[in-house]
Each structure stands twice: as C-alpha cells, then as structure tokens.
Design a protein around this motif. Structure first.
Motif, PDB file in Angstrom:
ATOM      1  N   PHE A  64       1.612  25.249  -8.797  1.00 16.13           N
ATOM      2  CA  PHE A  64       0.241  25.384  -8.293  1.00 16.13           C
ATOM      3  C   PHE A  64      -0.556  26.176  -9.319  1.00 16.13           C
ATOM      4  CE2 PHE A  64       2.907  24.892  -4.581  1.00 16.13           C
ATOM      5  CZ  PHE A  64       2.167  24.083  -3.740  1.00 16.13           C
ATOM      6  N   THR A  65      -1.579  25.561  -9.903  1.00 18.57           N
ATOM      7  CA  THR A  65      -2.390  26.266 -10.901  1.00 18.57           C
ATOM      8  C   THR A  65      -3.723  25.548 -11.067  1.00 18.57           C
ATOM      9  OG1 THR A  65      -2.372  27.163 -13.152  1.00 18.57           O
ATOM     10  CG2 THR A  65      -1.428  24.981 -12.885  1.00 18.57           C
ATOM     11  N   PRO A  66      -4.801  26.285 -11.424  1.00 19.39           N
ATOM     12  CA  PRO A  66      -6.054  25.581 -11.731  1.00 19.39           C
ATOM     13  C   PRO A  66      -5.915  24.909 -13.106  1.00 19.39           C
ATOM     14  CG  PRO A  66      -6.361  27.971 -11.908  1.00 19.39           C
ATOM     15  CD  PRO A  66      -4.945  27.746 -11.474  1.00 19.39           C
ATOM     16  N   THR A  67      -6.271  23.641 -13.199  1.00 20.48           N
ATOM     17  CA  THR A  67      -6.060  22.921 -14.466  1.00 20.48           C
ATOM     18  C   THR A  67      -7.140  23.256 -15.496  1.00 20.48           C
ATOM     19  OG1 THR A  67      -7.227  21.015 -13.580  1.00 20.48           O
ATOM     20  CG2 THR A  67      -4.838  20.969 -13.422  1.00 20.48           C
ATOM     21  N   ASN A  68      -8.181  24.004 -15.075  1.00 17.97           N
ATOM     22  CA  ASN A  68      -9.232  24.335 -16.049  1.00 17.97           C
ATOM     23  C   ASN A  68      -9.123  25.782 -16.552  1.00 17.97           C
ATOM     24  OD1 ASN A  68      -9.990  25.717 -13.797  1.00 17.97           O
ATOM     25  ND2 ASN A  68     -12.107  24.997 -13.747  1.00 17.97           N
ATOM     26  N   SER A  69      -8.012  26.463 -16.243  1.00 18.91           N
ATOM     27  CA  SER A  69      -7.887  27.859 -16.677  1.00 18.91           C
ATOM     28  C   SER A  69      -7.511  27.910 -18.168  1.00 18.91           C
ATOM     29  CB  SER A  69      -6.815  28.588 -15.858  1.00 18.91           C
ATOM     30  OG  SER A  69      -5.538  28.145 -16.252  1.00 18.91           O
ATOM     31  N   GLU A  70      -7.780  29.044 -18.801  1.00 16.60           N
ATOM     32  CA  GLU A  70      -7.517  29.190 -20.245  1.00 16.60           C
ATOM     33  C   GLU A  70      -6.027  29.063 -20.556  1.00 16.60           C
ATOM     34  OE1 GLU A  70      -9.195  32.834 -21.693  1.00 16.60           O
ATOM     35  OE2 GLU A  70     -11.149  32.372 -20.805  1.00 16.60           O
ATOM     36  N   THR A  71      -5.201  29.518 -19.623  1.00 14.06           N
ATOM     37  CA  THR A  71      -3.749  29.513 -19.890  1.00 14.06           C
ATOM     38  C   THR A  71      -3.073  28.217 -19.450  1.00 14.06           C
ATOM     39  OG1 THR A  71      -3.439  30.585 -17.749  1.00 14.06           O
ATOM     40  CG2 THR A  71      -3.502  32.024 -19.683  1.00 14.06           C
ATOM     41  N   PHE A  72      -3.863  27.266 -18.919  1.00 18.89           N
ATOM     42  CA  PHE A  72      -3.245  26.071 -18.326  1.00 18.89           C
ATOM     43  C   PHE A  72      -2.347  25.311 -19.298  1.00 18.89           C
ATOM     44  CE2 PHE A  72      -3.262  21.455 -17.650  1.00 18.89           C
ATOM     45  CZ  PHE A  72      -2.482  21.418 -16.515  1.00 18.89           C
ATOM     46  N   SER A  73      -2.853  25.027 -20.518  1.00 16.21           N
ATOM     47  CA  SER A  73      -2.071  24.156 -21.413  1.00 16.21           C
ATOM     48  C   SER A  73      -0.723  24.786 -21.762  1.00 16.21           C
ATOM     49  CB  SER A  73      -2.856  23.811 -22.674  1.00 16.21           C
ATOM     50  OG  SER A  73      -3.208  24.993 -23.340  1.00 16.21           O
ATOM     51  N   GLU A  74      -0.700  26.105 -21.943  1.00 18.72           N
ATOM     52  CA  GLU A  74       0.562  26.769 -22.269  1.00 18.72           C
ATOM     53  C   GLU A  74       1.536  26.711 -21.078  1.00 18.72           C
ATOM     54  OE1 GLU A  74       2.329  31.198 -23.180  1.00 18.72           O
ATOM     55  OE2 GLU A  74       0.149  30.918 -23.288  1.00 18.72           O
ATOM     56  N   ILE A  75       1.019  27.022 -19.880  1.00 21.84           N
ATOM     57  CA  ILE A  75       1.849  26.990 -18.656  1.00 21.84           C
ATOM     58  C   ILE A  75       2.388  25.580 -18.421  1.00 21.84           C
ATOM     59  CG2 ILE A  75       1.678  27.076 -16.120  1.00 21.84           C
ATOM     60  CD1 ILE A  75      -0.181  29.500 -16.474  1.00 21.84           C
ATOM     61  N   TYR A  76       1.504  24.586 -18.589  1.00 21.84           N
ATOM     62  CA  TYR A  76       1.890  23.191 -18.338  1.00 21.84           C
ATOM     63  C   TYR A  76       2.983  22.756 -19.311  1.00 21.84           C
ATOM     64  CZ  TYR A  76       1.625  18.128 -17.908  1.00 21.84           C
ATOM     65  OH  TYR A  76       1.943  16.801 -17.726  1.00 21.84           O
ATOM     66  N   GLU A  77       2.828  23.109 -20.603  1.00 27.37           N
ATOM     67  CA  GLU A  77       3.840  22.737 -21.607  1.00 27.37           C
ATOM     68  C   GLU A  77       5.194  23.356 -21.280  1.00 27.37           C
ATOM     69  OE1 GLU A  77       4.202  20.412 -23.819  1.00 27.37           O
ATOM     70  OE2 GLU A  77       2.244  19.837 -23.063  1.00 27.37           O
ATOM     71  N   ASN A  78       5.191  24.620 -20.837  1.00 28.64           N
ATOM     72  CA  ASN A  78       6.444  25.292 -20.467  1.00 28.64           C
ATOM     73  C   ASN A  78       7.112  24.574 -19.298  1.00 28.64           C
ATOM     74  OD1 ASN A  78       5.937  27.187 -22.399  1.00 28.64           O
ATOM     75  ND2 ASN A  78       5.258  28.784 -21.009  1.00 28.64           N
ATOM     76  N   TYR A  79       6.302  24.238 -18.319  1.00 32.29           N
ATOM     77  CA  TYR A  79       6.786  23.559 -17.100  1.00 32.29           C
ATOM     78  C   TYR A  79       7.363  22.195 -17.461  1.00 32.29           C
ATOM     79  CZ  TYR A  79       6.338  21.947 -12.170  1.00 32.29           C
ATOM     80  OH  TYR A  79       6.560  21.474 -10.894  1.00 32.29           O
ATOM     81  N   ARG A  80       6.618  21.468 -18.320  1.00 27.48           N
ATOM     82  CA  ARG A  80       7.032  20.118 -18.725  1.00 27.48           C
ATOM     83  C   ARG A  80       8.323  20.176 -19.553  1.00 27.48           C
ATOM     84  NH1 ARG A  80       6.405  15.766 -21.954  1.00 27.48           N
ATOM     85  NH2 ARG A  80       5.694  13.866 -20.915  1.00 27.48           N
ATOM     86  N   SER A  81       8.446  21.181 -20.407  1.00 28.77           N
ATOM     87  CA  SER A  81       9.647  21.318 -21.246  1.00 28.77           C
ATOM     88  C   SER A  81      10.899  21.491 -20.396  1.00 28.77           C
ATOM     89  CB  SER A  81       9.522  22.524 -22.177  1.00 28.77           C
ATOM     90  OG  SER A  81       8.451  22.326 -23.054  1.00 28.77           O
ATOM     91  N   ALA A  82      10.745  22.155 -19.252  1.00 29.15           N
ATOM     92  CA  ALA A  82      11.907  22.377 -18.379  1.00 29.15           C
ATOM     93  C   ALA A  82      12.267  21.113 -17.598  1.00 29.15           C
ATOM     94  CB  ALA A  82      11.604  23.516 -17.398  1.00 29.15           C
ATOM     95  N   ALA A  83      11.308  20.182 -17.473  1.00 24.88           N
ATOM     96  CA  ALA A  83      11.485  19.039 -16.568  1.00 24.88           C
ATOM     97  C   ALA A  83      12.562  18.050 -17.007  1.00 24.88           C
ATOM     98  CB  ALA A  83      10.152  18.305 -16.395  1.00 24.88           C
ATOM     99  N   ALA A  84      12.646  17.799 -18.325  1.00 23.72           N
ATOM    100  CA  ALA A  84      13.539  16.739 -18.806  1.00 23.72           C
ATOM    101  C   ALA A  84      14.991  16.965 -18.391  1.00 23.72           C
ATOM    102  CB  ALA A  84      13.440  16.630 -20.323  1.00 23.72           C
ATOM    103  N   GLU A  85      15.410  18.230 -18.384  1.00 26.55           N
ATOM    104  CA  GLU A  85      16.796  18.574 -18.079  1.00 26.55           C
ATOM    105  C   GLU A  85      17.181  18.233 -16.630  1.00 26.55           C
ATOM    106  OE1 GLU A  85      19.127  22.705 -18.257  1.00 26.55           O
ATOM    107  OE2 GLU A  85      17.804  22.369 -19.968  1.00 26.55           O
ATOM    108  N   PHE A  86      16.191  18.195 -15.741  1.00 24.31           N
ATOM    109  CA  PHE A  86      16.501  18.025 -14.314  1.00 24.31           C
ATOM    110  C   PHE A  86      16.079  16.652 -13.775  1.00 24.31           C
ATOM    111  CE2 PHE A  86      16.134  22.547 -15.180  1.00 24.31           C
ATOM    112  CZ  PHE A  86      17.340  23.007 -14.680  1.00 24.31           C
ATOM    113  N   ARG A  87      15.836  15.718 -14.692  1.00 22.31           N
ATOM    114  CA  ARG A  87      15.411  14.374 -14.283  1.00 22.31           C
ATOM    115  C   ARG A  87      16.454  13.756 -13.354  1.00 22.31           C
ATOM    116  NH1 ARG A  87      11.568  10.989 -18.066  1.00 22.31           N
ATOM    117  NH2 ARG A  87      10.398  10.203 -16.297  1.00 22.31           N
ATOM    118  N   GLY A  88      16.009  13.220 -12.224  1.00 20.73           N
ATOM    119  CA  GLY A  88      16.927  12.609 -11.262  1.00 20.73           C
ATOM    120  C   GLY A  88      17.452  13.597 -10.236  1.00 20.73           C
TER     121      GLY A  88
END
Length: 329
Positions: A208-232
């Motif tokens: 849960f995060t506002p997508t227009n915040s200054e820190t969004f892109s960094e938070i999103y990249e961190n979140y996305r990087s963790a995702a691949a390992e748990f696919r399925g």
C-alpha cells in the motif's frame, strides 16, 4: 461480469458448433432450478461445468476462463491432445513466437510420468500454447536438459522448471505457469482484480503506497525485485493509496494514511492477514517477510483498537481484537 461471460460462452458455442459439433453447450438459470443447484453444489455465479461421456457424475469445473478463445482451447484440450508435438526447431520457433507466452516441455522420451504431469497442466492453463518435444535437435538448439519445462515470454526463456520423475506437484505447476499471465507485480484496479483472483495462488502480498510519492520508484523496485523468487507461491500486488476507488481495501486491512507505505500478506483461504514487521520496504525485508510466512513463522495480524478501561464495568462486556481471545476462549 456474468453478462460478459455469458456472451463469450455463447460465442465459443457458435465457433465450436462448426469445428466440433459433438460438443453441446447449454445454459441454466439455477434460480428456477433449485434441484439442479443443489445436485451440482452451485455456490458462485457464473459456474461452468463440463460433462463427459453422457455422465452427470463428477463433471469437470472450468474455472477462471473468461474469453471465447480460451473456452475453445480449454474444451479442445479436454477432448483431444492438450499439447502440440514438436519435431523440429522451426516448429518450436513458430510456437514460441506466435504468442506473447508459450510453454515448452523438453523430454528424453514421451511416455513417462513427467510428460503426463505436463499434459495435465496444459489442460488447466488454456491461456497459453503448450508444446513438447523429445527431439535431440530441438533440445540441443536451446541447450536445455531433458525433463525440463520452460516458459518463453516474447520469444525469450524466462523460467526453467525441472520435472523430476513425475513427482512434481501438478497444482503447484499450474499456479506457477498461471502467474505468467499477470505482471510480476500487478497493480490492483477494477480490471485487474478479476485476473488476480482467477490465478490459483492463495497467498497475496500487498504493498500500500501512493504512486506519486518521491520515494515510490525506489520502494516499487525493491518490492518488484523480491517478487521473482516467490512466483507461483505468493502473488505480488500494488495498491495505490491515492486512488479513492481502493477505499474498501484500505478498510478491509485497516490501513490508515500514517501507516503507508505498508506491506501485508493475505491468505485467501483462511482470510488471515499478516503485517510485515519491518517498516522499510527493502528487498531484504520483503523477502524475509515472505519466507517467514511460507515457513509458518509469521504472526497473524489482528487489527484492534485499544481495550477500553471500563470494558467489564457493565453486564454486557466490550470486546476488541486484543481481549477477544482471552475473554471468549
């Protein structure tokens, strides 16, 4: 919606009438047929069931299929071969490049348990083409070891899975492959919500995060990087807290403005919710949270108000999440 699905179902029936006239399509309004509703245990609408060989015992459920083309593929794979047999590299290339996604099984021989698991999985994932090969030429061209399943996306291999002696869990395989129909992280909205719940993964993690915040892109990249390992195993979802239409989800998770960015895991089967213990959304924190959840070590998060001071002064006691268990049980 039911109306859309009904139209797609009718379109599939029209097309299959020419190609496979033996397959009959029918529609029942169970509000007027309570006996049939009870007999086939219809709980959700719309429900699609496939009856085989004139038997009304044990029909096959057709879940998560919403387009006419996917209905047609699903039915064809139930009544005929579920995968295309590949004998040459040209054939393999044609399948891999025809669609955005394709799944190819590379085998030593075409008569073992792992082939059976592969073909059964293909029946349950009509959203993408499946091919299999035991050709030495094809296996050598792609440099892939035998008894492997490979998911190709836009013509490139994006996932390898070794199929060990057919002991592979078919449901796990189906879940894994279905997740490729979604992005690695799916943003929640009206359109994607249906797709999110159609993928048979019962564990969802939500950022849960506002997508227009200054820190969004960094938070999103961190979140996305963790995702691949748990696919399925865990489906990664993003919820924009600036989007007013997402209000019901914030309420459901009791997310307030001061809580964001917040990360929660939801188990769809038990409805249990879990809160990430760390405040910062780093790759490590997200991975650790997911792993501790899968290992059964994460503590369930029970949103609760503080216990009122005078909760037991009156004949009717005031219960909140924090004192509910101790008082009732």
């Amino acid at each position: 919606s039911s109306q859309n699905l009904s139209e797609e179902f009718a379109e599939a029936a029209r097309q299959l009438k020419k190609e496979a006239p033996r397959i009959q399509f029918g529609k029942i309004d169970v509000t007027h047929q309570p006996d049939l509703r009870k007999e086939f245990n219809i709980r959700a609408f719309p429900t699609v069931k496939f009856f085989v060989n004139g038997s009304r015992e044990d029909p096959i459920d057709c879940k998560g299929v919403r387009k006419a083309s996917t209905f047609i593929t699903w039915v064809k794979r139930r009544t005929g071969p579920s995968t295309v047999l590949i004998n040459s590299t040209d054939q393999a290339e044609a399948i891999i490049k025809a669609d955005d996604l394709a799944v190819i099984g590379f085998f030593g021989e075409l008569h073992d348990d792992s082939v059976e698991v592969f073909c059964e999985t293909a029946r349950d994932v009509p959203e993408m083409p499946f091919g299999m090969t035991a050709s030495e030429e094809v296996c050598a061209t792609y440099g892939i070891q035998r008894n492997s399943l490979v998911v190709f996306q836009k013509g490139k291999p994006v996932h390898y899975e070794v199929l060990e002696d057919g002991r592979q869990n078919k449901l796990g395989l189906t879940r894994l492959i279905k997740t490729f129909t979604l992005d690695l992280v799916t943003e929640y909205n009206i359109e994607t919500s249906v797709k999110i719940f159609d993928v048979p993964v019962e564990n969802h993690i939500l950022l849960f995060t506002p997508t227009n915040s200054e820190t969004f892109s960094e938070i999103y990249e961190n979140y996305r990087s963790a995702a691949a390992e748990f696919r399925g195993k865990i489906l990664f979802v993003l919820v924009d807290t600036n989007e007013a239409r997402n209000g019901r989800i914030f309420e459901y998770f009791r997310i307030r403005d001061i809580d964001v960015p917040a990360v929660r895991i939801l188990n769809l089967t038990s409805d249990a919710k879990y809160k990430m213990p760390a405040d910062e959304v780093t790759v490590e924190n997200v991975k650790e949270f997911c792993q501790s959840y899968l290992d059964g070590k994460a503590k369930q998060h029970l949103s609760s108000e503080e216990i009122p001071e005078d909760w037991d002064k009156m004949p009717v006691k005031v219960l909140v999440g924090k004192n509910f268990n101790s008082i009732i049980f």
